[in-house]
Design a protein around this motif. Sequence first.
Motif, PDB file in Angstrom:
ATOM      1  N   SER A  65      10.963   5.262  -7.082  1.00 56.49           N
ATOM      2  CA  SER A  65       9.907   4.305  -6.952  1.00 56.49           C
ATOM      3  C   SER A  65       8.619   4.866  -7.521  1.00 56.49           C
ATOM      4  CB  SER A  65       9.750   4.085  -5.459  1.00 56.49           C
ATOM      5  OG  SER A  65       8.628   3.457  -5.263  1.00 56.49           O
ATOM      6  N   GLU A  82       4.690   5.297  -7.919  1.00 50.67           N
ATOM      7  CA  GLU A  82       3.578   5.635  -6.797  1.00 50.67           C
ATOM      8  C   GLU A  82       2.866   4.250  -6.764  1.00 50.67           C
ATOM      9  OE1 GLU A  82       0.687   9.056  -6.232  1.00 50.67           O
ATOM     10  OE2 GLU A  82       0.612   8.149  -8.289  1.00 50.67           O
ATOM     11  N   ILE A 102       9.340   1.836   2.829  1.00 53.40           N
ATOM     12  CA  ILE A 102       8.075   2.705   2.684  1.00 53.40           C
ATOM     13  C   ILE A 102       7.312   2.088   1.757  1.00 53.40           C
ATOM     14  CG2 ILE A 102       7.105   5.034   2.111  1.00 53.40           C
ATOM     15  CD1 ILE A 102       9.752   6.279   2.558  1.00 53.40           C
ATOM     16  N   THR A 119       3.822   3.801  -1.814  1.00 52.14           N
ATOM     17  CA  THR A 119       4.683   5.106  -1.922  1.00 52.14           C
ATOM     18  C   THR A 119       3.445   6.175  -2.582  1.00 52.14           C
ATOM     19  OG1 THR A 119       5.803   4.753  -3.981  1.00 52.14           O
ATOM     20  CG2 THR A 119       7.020   4.287  -1.931  1.00 52.14           C
ATOM     21  N   ASP A 141       5.794  11.517  -0.698  1.00 49.43           N
ATOM     22  CA  ASP A 141       6.972  10.795  -0.142  1.00 49.43           C
ATOM     23  C   ASP A 141       8.180  11.175  -0.754  1.00 49.43           C
ATOM     24  OD1 ASP A 141       4.812   9.664   1.384  1.00 49.43           O
ATOM     25  OD2 ASP A 141       5.078   7.714   0.200  1.00 49.43           O
ATOM     26  N   VAL A 187       9.427   9.589  -5.894  1.00 49.14           N
ATOM     27  CA  VAL A 187       8.346   8.721  -6.221  1.00 49.14           C
ATOM     28  C   VAL A 187       7.660   9.138  -7.597  1.00 49.14           C
ATOM     29  CG1 VAL A 187       6.248   8.000  -5.551  1.00 49.14           C
ATOM     30  CG2 VAL A 187       7.962   8.494  -3.721  1.00 49.14           C
TER      31      VAL A 187
END
Length: 390
Positions: free
Chosen positions: A36, A38, A106, A109, A113, A141
């Motif tokens: 993912s 940020e 979430i 992020t 994390d 992340v």
Amino acid sequence: MGALGAALGAALAAAALLGVTSAVLEVHVGTGSVFSVEGQRAVLPAWYTSRSQKKPYVTWLLDKDDADPFQVLTYLDGTVKVEETELKPRVGFLHPVLSHNISLVINVTREGDSGQYMCTVNVVDEATSTGKNVAVINLTVLVPPAVPTCHLHGSPAVGANVTLSCSSEKGKPSPGYQWQRTAPTPQVFFPPAQDQARGTLKLTNLSLEMSGLYVCVAENRAGSAECSVALEVHTTSAKAVIAGAVLGSLGALATVVFFARRVVGYRRKKRDGQEEAANEIKEDAVAPKTPTWARRPAADTISKTSTLSSIAGPRGGHYAVTPPSDTGSYRGGPRPGGRTPTRSPPALNGSPRRHQDPVAPLGSVPHSGLTRAGAVPVMVPAQSRAGSLV
């Protein structure tokens, strides 16, 4: 998320068709690694298979490298509980009402994390094999590069070497750097001139054509950012500045010497001109008048010979000077009549001498005039009437 639900439904249907017994409770994941960026949302896909209709007990834990595992989210007796962690305002189940989908979401992020997420499922009336009820998903992340800073190291003079550097304070994974010139002519650089890991670009033997706008792009999987530096190659170097200063000093000194010599020459010329003018005035001045007797040959003869060859006339009378003879001997007194005989001058080399003017009587020239003319007084013995010396 429709694809994830369809996959989960297909898995449950397959399990029913295979005749999965109540003794088999398993937790499944859609992928073992999730990436993912940020600030974006991350979904960790997970579900479990069971024929029991009772509510499960679900627990999500986070295991980070720098800390012990801790609970993030739980589901017990139909109640969702979010633990007191930094994820509390941003974490939850993907679906509010649990069926068999227990995926975790979430929001917004952060780099912190990242870690290993473990999901555990238990059902009261259903047993399971060891390890079958646990699933693991790794979350990473990614952080896009921060806006890098560009620097120029060295003096961009013709023939010199400079280094362009580019660095970003933030980025996960570590960004790579790519230098390129955009203006006036696009140009891409490659190793060894460019170090993509360190973000440096070495430019050697600079020329005026290498001037332009150089752009550095910092990039990783999360994104990219760039900075630029304007390179202006000039012809002045430190050595040239020193040489110019030395030459300028020498030129100034030479100018001072030149003008000093001109001033001295001008003064000397002016002084010589004044002296010449004074000399011309002296030459043009009228000489003082001299007595007439001083210009006569008799005076010259008296001054040059400084002797009186003969004296004419009786004592107390007028004396006359007789020109000396060729032999320089004394020939006696004057002849009767009181006049000195005139003799022709002897010839020199066959040419007769110039006739000299008769000498003026001594008595006619004052004594002071003779002295100024350089005459030397001579004592002349007196003579008797018979011609004998007295």
